[in-house]
Design a protein around this motif. Structure first.
Motif, short mmCIF file in Angstrom:
data_model
loop_
_atom_site.label_atom_id
_atom_site.label_comp_id
_atom_site.label_asym_id
_atom_site.label_seq_id
_atom_site.Cartn_x
_atom_site.Cartn_y
_atom_site.Cartn_z
N VAL A 76 36.32 79.29 70.32
CA VAL A 76 34.72 79.47 70.48
C VAL A 76 34.52 78.21 71.24
CG1 VAL A 76 32.49 79.89 69.68
CG2 VAL A 76 34.70 81.15 68.70
N LEU A 77 33.81 78.10 72.31
CA LEU A 77 33.13 76.98 73.20
C LEU A 77 31.87 77.15 73.32
CD1 LEU A 77 35.92 77.01 75.88
CD2 LEU A 77 35.97 76.04 73.78
N GLN A 120 40.01 80.17 63.34
CA GLN A 120 38.82 79.71 62.54
C GLN A 120 37.66 80.21 62.60
OE1 GLN A 120 39.16 75.47 63.84
NE2 GLN A 120 41.15 75.24 63.03
N SER A 121 37.47 81.24 63.25
CA SER A 121 35.99 81.79 63.17
C SER A 121 36.12 83.17 63.36
CB SER A 121 35.23 81.40 65.00
OG SER A 121 35.33 80.10 64.99
N LYS A 122 34.89 83.93 63.07
CA LYS A 122 34.80 85.38 63.21
C LYS A 122 33.75 85.87 63.97
CE LYS A 122 37.82 86.42 59.67
NZ LYS A 122 39.23 87.02 59.96
N MET A 123 34.05 86.76 64.81
CA MET A 123 32.89 87.62 65.66
C MET A 123 32.63 88.74 64.93
SD MET A 123 32.79 88.21 69.69
CE MET A 123 34.38 89.11 69.49
N PHE A 156 30.14 74.94 68.27
CA PHE A 156 31.64 74.97 67.95
C PHE A 156 32.14 74.02 68.83
CE2 PHE A 156 29.57 79.12 66.96
CZ PHE A 156 30.48 79.31 65.67
N LYS A 157 33.28 74.49 69.31
CA LYS A 157 34.02 73.44 70.53
C LYS A 157 33.32 73.00 71.41
CE LYS A 157 38.36 73.82 70.41
NZ LYS A 157 39.93 74.35 70.76
N ARG A 158 33.19 71.93 72.18
CA ARG A 158 32.48 71.64 73.58
C ARG A 158 33.65 72.26 74.48
NH1 ARG A 158 27.41 71.25 72.97
NH2 ARG A 158 26.82 69.88 71.54
#
Length: 288
Positions: free
Chosen positions: A280-281, A204-207, A285-287
């Motif tokens: 991604v934490l 769900q994310s891009k780096m 983002f996510k905890r």
């Protein structure tokens, strides 16, 4: 025992129980997909289950018994290579999968369309294998061998399964017919992709890494328009040996188009590297 130690023991026990649940649930899901889709349509999409399908077609041997016969020596190999803790959970999986295959043996096919069987059977079997892998175990068979290969090569579990089980799928084409072999390859491909999704999740994310002579302007624009943190990473030119900073930013997929527009507007000549970030934490983002 202190309160902290008690909590640690409780969490450890909870984790172990959860892993065994994953193993048993995964074995049941694999057996369901095998009996409902793959086996009755002779789709031998790799693994010991694929071998059992081929041997059943050749000699009429019981699929569950064949899987027991192949899984035991592979389980012993897993104990030596992957450790006793792994072996205990895999022992449960090794016994559970053929058991569920025998239990579900008379359920009947949910479809007689080989293509649908390959697609849905592949998804369900991949889902089950992914659950078992999340339990840090194996149901024996070639998925155990895949974990051994992954340990020493760094390949993903899905790729390892593909390499091993592709040979079995090709063998199915020789035993049955070319069309069945092609369906087997489709099922195998779907299974490997499903395993990776279960293991890694949907990205769900891009780096994004950005190399630019206008990094400060790009950084400020990201702060202003997307409100994402930016990290400066030291980098050295491979040819010149000169040190320069590289920007790293992680964004949601919905924000990625806006990020590209920012970079293009500020510095159309920027060098940009983009990769998926599966988890991604942290803040935004996510905890943890």
């Amino acid at each position: 025992m202190s309160k902290i130690n008690k909590n640690n023991v409780s969490n450890s026990t909870k984790d172990i129980i959860q892993e065994y649940i994953y193993v048993l649930l995964g074995a049941a899901v694999i057996a369901f997909g095998f009996n409902a889709f793959l086996f009755p349509n002779q789709v031998a999409s790799g693994g010991v289950s694929g071998i059992s399908t081929i041997l059943n077609g050749l000699f009429g041997w019981n699929a569950g018994i064949v899987q027991y016969a192949f899984n035991i020596p592979l389980f012993v190999a897993g104990v030596f290579v992957l450790g006793k803790n792994f072996g205990l959970k895999s022992f449960v999986g090794t016994l559970a999968l053929p058991f569920f295959v025998i239990v579900f043996a008379n359920m009947g096919a949910l479809t007689t369309n080989a293509l649908l069987a390959a697609l849905f059977g592949g998804i369900i079997v991949g889902l089950g294998i992914g659950f078992v892998f999340k339990g840090n175990a194996s149901t024996g068979g070639t998925d155990l061998l895949a974990q051994i290969i992954t340990k020493y090569t760094g390949l993903t579990l899905g790729t390892s399964v593909l390499l091993i089980d592709g040979i079995i799928a090709i063998s199915a084409a020789l035993v049955f017919d070319l069309e069945k072999g092609l369906y087997a390859l489709i099922g195998l491909f779907v299974t490997t992709k499903t395993i990776d999704i279960v293991q890694l999740g949907f990205s769900q994310s891009k780096m994004v890494y950005i190399i630019s002579n206008k990094q400060d302007e790009i950084r400020d624009a990201i702060y202003a328009d997307i409100d994402r943190g930016v990290t400066k990473v030291p980098a050295f030119g491979g040819y010149t040996g000169e040190e320069r900073l590289m920007l790293m930013v992680v964004v949601y997929q919905s924000e990625f188009t806006k990020l590209k527009q920012i970079i293009k507007t500020v510095d159309p000549t920027a060098f940009v590297i983009v990769s998926d970030a599966y988890e991604v934490l942290g803040e935004g983002f996510k905890r943890v």
